[in-house]
Design an enzyme around this catalytic site. Structure first.
Site, PDB file in Angstrom:
ATOM      1  N   HIS A   1     -28.929 -23.992  46.381  1.00  0.00           N
ATOM      2  CA  HIS A   1     -27.635 -23.484  45.902  1.00  0.00           C
ATOM      3  C   HIS A   1     -26.501 -24.406  46.345  1.00  0.00           C
ATOM      4  CE1 HIS A   1     -24.939 -19.714  45.048  1.00  0.00           C
ATOM      5  NE2 HIS A   1     -24.706 -20.736  44.234  1.00  0.00           N
TER       6      HIS A   1
ATOM      7  N   GLU B   1     -30.156 -15.697  48.348  1.00  0.00           N
ATOM      8  CA  GLU B   1     -29.620 -16.937  48.893  1.00  0.00           C
ATOM      9  C   GLU B   1     -30.656 -17.583  49.814  1.00  0.00           C
ATOM     10  OE1 GLU B   1     -26.546 -18.721  48.507  1.00  0.00           O
ATOM     11  OE2 GLU B   1     -26.732 -17.483  46.708  1.00  0.00           O
TER      12      GLU B   1
END
Length: 318
Positions: free
Chosen positions: A284, A264
């Site tokens: 993302h 992430e």
């Protein structure tokens, strides 16, 4: 029973309280933690005594599952569940439910958006306009008339395929099994080899699991059409991103639009794709729209209500 929402869901607290009201009215306890954490010890503390834990996309590792003695169900406000300690869930008999479908439109739209960004050089054009530049070197390409390959023709893949068809593209699709939904979406189902060889744009829409981790490797990238564009709004670890960066820098591919990575964001210094040529990156955000956040909150609370009533919905096979 005790239900604990361990992190925010991207909606207002008023919405959270409204959605939790039926659970509390049924006699269950509801706890809400409005600050996100990835600390295992803190997650375990928040999970203590909870029969139902609600999370979004923060990791919920096996050690926390095992430490949560009362845990019987995990409600995941996400489509993928690879950030949950699934082995421990199997051991403990913990039910895991997801929010499949909440972001189909959001992800499909960003998929097309990234393709447009790459083909029309939107990032470079923005920089030129802001620095007193001109259109020099900014000749773009159209989606219309191109062949688009959708790898994974589930709900999101089919939604993306419909959008690409609306732009005038021929759309190919690949999946392990024939898909009636893909046929209904006007997607021509072919072998992976044919898709890679014929597609000007390849878009990935497969889940991350043991069989797909690192699956889109250097060999598959090499099998793509010279000058093709790759879009990944699925899972970053599906792709060998170092091989992708090499293909971009070496000119094998003309561009890529990437929303997901091996981890992430924030990305570490020196991450290969961050300096790759003709690569548009987003941190993302494909799922992240106001509409999708409202949908997933409703689905997640609905999953909890259904499980508490003994009729679980959106149960994931572990």
């Amino acid at each position: 029973m005790r239900v604990a929402l361990l992190e925010p869901l991207g909606v207002s607290e008023a919405t959270i309280r409204e959605l939790a009201a039926p659970i509390e009215a049924a006699g269950h306890e509801f706890a809400y933690y409005d600050e996100k954490t990835t600390d295992a010890a803190e997650l375990a503390r928040r999970s203590a005594g909870a029969n139902v834990v609600m999370i979004a996309n923060s990791p919920y590792p096996a050690e926390v599952v095992r430490a949560a003695d009362a845990l019987k169900m995990i409600a995941v406000a996400f489509t993928g569940i690879d950030h949950v300690g699934l082995d421990a869930c199997r051991e403990r008999g913990v039910t895991v439910c997801n929010c499949a479908g909440y972001s189909d439109v959001s992800v499909a739209e960003l998929t097309v958006g990234l393709a447009i960004d790459v083909l029309r050089k939107v990032v470079e054009a923005d920089a030129s306009a802001r620095t007193h530049g001109t259109s020099a070197g900014l000749v773009g390409r159209e989606i219309s008339g191109k062949t688009v390959g959708i790898v994974g023709v589930g709900h999101i893949g089919c939604a993306a395929g419909r959008l690409f068809r609306a732009f005038g593209a021929r759309v190919l699709g690949y999946a392990r099994h024939e898909s009636a939904a893909a046929a209904d979406a006007g997607i021509e189902q072919v072998s992976l080899g044919q898709l890679l060889a014929e597609s000007d744009i390849v878009s990935l829409h497969v889940p991350l699991n043991d069989s797909t981790r690192g699956w889109f490797d250097a060999d598959k990238i090499s099998a793509m059409r010279d000058g093709a564009v790759l879009v990944n709004c699925a899972r970053g670890a599906i792709v060998d991103n170092d091989a992708l960066a090499a293909a971009l820098n070496g000119g094998k591919l003309s561009g890529a639009g990437i929303d997901v990575f091996d981890m992430e964001p924030p990305l570490p210094s020196g991450y290969a794709l961050a300096s790759a040529k003709n690569c548009v990156l987003t941190p993302h955000v494909a799922y992240l729209t106001e509409e999708a956040m409202q949908r997933r909150a409703k689905i997640e609370f609905g999953n909890v209500e259904s499980w508490l009533a003994g009729i679980p919905t959106n149960v994931c096979a572990l």
